[in-house]
Design a protein around this motif. Structure first.
Motif, PDB file in Angstrom:
ATOM      1  N   GLY A  52       0.799  -1.256   0.163  1.00 15.90           N
ATOM      2  CA  GLY A  52      -0.028   0.030   0.093  1.00 15.90           C
ATOM      3  C   GLY A  52       0.766   1.205  -0.087  1.00 15.90           C
ATOM      4  O   GLY A  52       2.217   1.147   0.461  1.00 15.90           O
ATOM      5  N   ILE A  53       0.123   2.435  -0.494  1.00 15.04           N
ATOM      6  CA  ILE A  53       1.009   3.754  -0.491  1.00 15.04           C
ATOM      7  C   ILE A  53       0.349   4.604   1.073  1.00 15.04           C
ATOM      8  O   ILE A  53      -0.622   4.543   1.012  1.00 15.04           O
ATOM      9  N   ASP A  54       1.677   4.883   1.468  1.00 12.76           N
ATOM     10  CA  ASP A  54       1.197   5.837   2.520  1.00 12.76           C
ATOM     11  C   ASP A  54       0.408   7.145   2.196  1.00 12.76           C
ATOM     12  O   ASP A  54      -0.299   7.647   2.773  1.00 12.76           O
ATOM     13  N   GLN A  55       1.197   7.759   1.233  1.00 14.09           N
ATOM     14  CA  GLN A  55       0.607   9.060   0.494  1.00 14.09           C
ATOM     15  C   GLN A  55       0.986   9.176  -0.948  1.00 14.09           C
ATOM     16  O   GLN A  55       2.118   8.415  -1.098  1.00 14.09           O
ATOM     17  N   GLY A  56       0.458  10.066  -1.655  1.00  8.74           N
ATOM     18  CA  GLY A  56       0.664  10.007  -3.189  1.00  8.74           C
ATOM     19  C   GLY A  56      -0.178   9.062  -3.765  1.00  8.74           C
ATOM     20  O   GLY A  56      -0.934   8.467  -3.313  1.00  8.74           O
ATOM     21  N   GLU A  57       0.277   9.260  -4.989  1.00 10.48           N
ATOM     22  CA  GLU A  57      -0.430   8.178  -6.028  1.00 10.48           C
ATOM     23  C   GLU A  57       0.529   7.736  -7.154  1.00 10.48           C
ATOM     24  O   GLU A  57       1.361   8.221  -7.422  1.00 10.48           O
ATOM     25  N   ILE A  58       0.291   6.584  -7.400  1.00  9.31           N
ATOM     26  CA  ILE A  58       0.715   5.793  -8.825  1.00  9.31           C
ATOM     27  C   ILE A  58      -0.098   5.680 -10.003  1.00  9.31           C
ATOM     28  O   ILE A  58      -1.080   4.901  -9.696  1.00  9.31           O
TER      29      ILE A  58
END
Length: 239
Positions: A52-58
């Protein structure tokens, strides 16, 4: 195209990836380099939805991996950093399993499997269990499993590890062909000579931060008369 926007990831108090941003353009090969523990594999795991991503986007071809994971995962093929997967399956079973996930037509997949197995010289071993393979042979099977689906984006984590010189050369040629068709190739490597000869763009990461993001030519302009190895050591020492 891959678009990484202000992405961070922590494990406890350790920030493995710290507010990174870069783009991997279509029609090119981008090399992802950095020392051990720099955040390369963590970044790739977030790109592919394994973490998972803690912050931001891909975004993968404009699709958010966190918001639309199934749709986004259809955009890429992955060669992970270890080929020790599904060892009870035969090579053919593993490759067909990958083709099933991507819903590849049976006749088309058989054609691709036959050609790729011939190219990588594992035709006679397709029905042997992966557990009986050497590291290099497993790597070939994993690569074929990704390539048989012919996704737009290739994400390759140390793909040359364990390959014999002939197979490594073949994979590099296929990476060039894929990019020349307007597709996206993103790969991590510790072998700087490979990155220097193969890449259109370089992303250097150290201590979870991006130290450089740009073309190889622009990197060399900043550090004239130096090899990529010398440039790399200077960049990470100043990070």
């Amino acid at each position: 195209m891959i678009d990484i926007k202000n992405v961070s990831k922590s494990f406890g108090t350790k920030k493995a990836v710290d507010d990174i941003r870069f783009q991997v353009p279509s029609g090119s090969i981008t090399g992802f380099i950095g020392p051990n523990g720099a955040g390369k594999t963590t970044t790739i795991h977030m790109m592919t939805g394994a973490l998972g991503i803690d912050q931001g986007e891909i975004l993968l071809n404009g699709i958010d991996i966190a918001k639309n994971p199934i749709q986004a995962k259809r955009e890429f093929g992955l060669v992970p950093d270890s080929p020790d997967l599904f060892l009870r399956l035969s090579a053919r079973e593993y490759i067909n399993f990958m083709a099933d996930i991507y819903q590849i037509d049976q006749s088309l997949r058989n054609q691709r499997i036959g050609q790729l197995a011939k190219d990588f010289q594992i035709e006679s071993d397709l029905d042997q269990p992966l557990s009986s393979f050497s590291h290099g042979m497993r790597q070939k099977a994993i690569i074929i499993g990704a390539l048989v689906c012919d996704p737009n984006i290739w994400i390759l984590d140390e793909p040359m590890t364990g390959l014999d010189p002939e197979s490594a050369f073949l994979l590099k040629e296929k990476m060039k062909e894929h990019a020349q068709k307007g597709n996206t190739v993103f790969f991590s490597t510790h072998v700087l000579e490979v990155a220097e000869k193969l890449c259109d763009q370089i992303v250097i990461i150290n201590k979870g931060k991006i130290c450089f993001d740009g073309t190889l030519d622009s990197l060399k302009e900043k550090f004239p008369n130096q090899s990529l190895e010398e440039i790399f050591l200077e960049v990470i020492s100043n990070a």
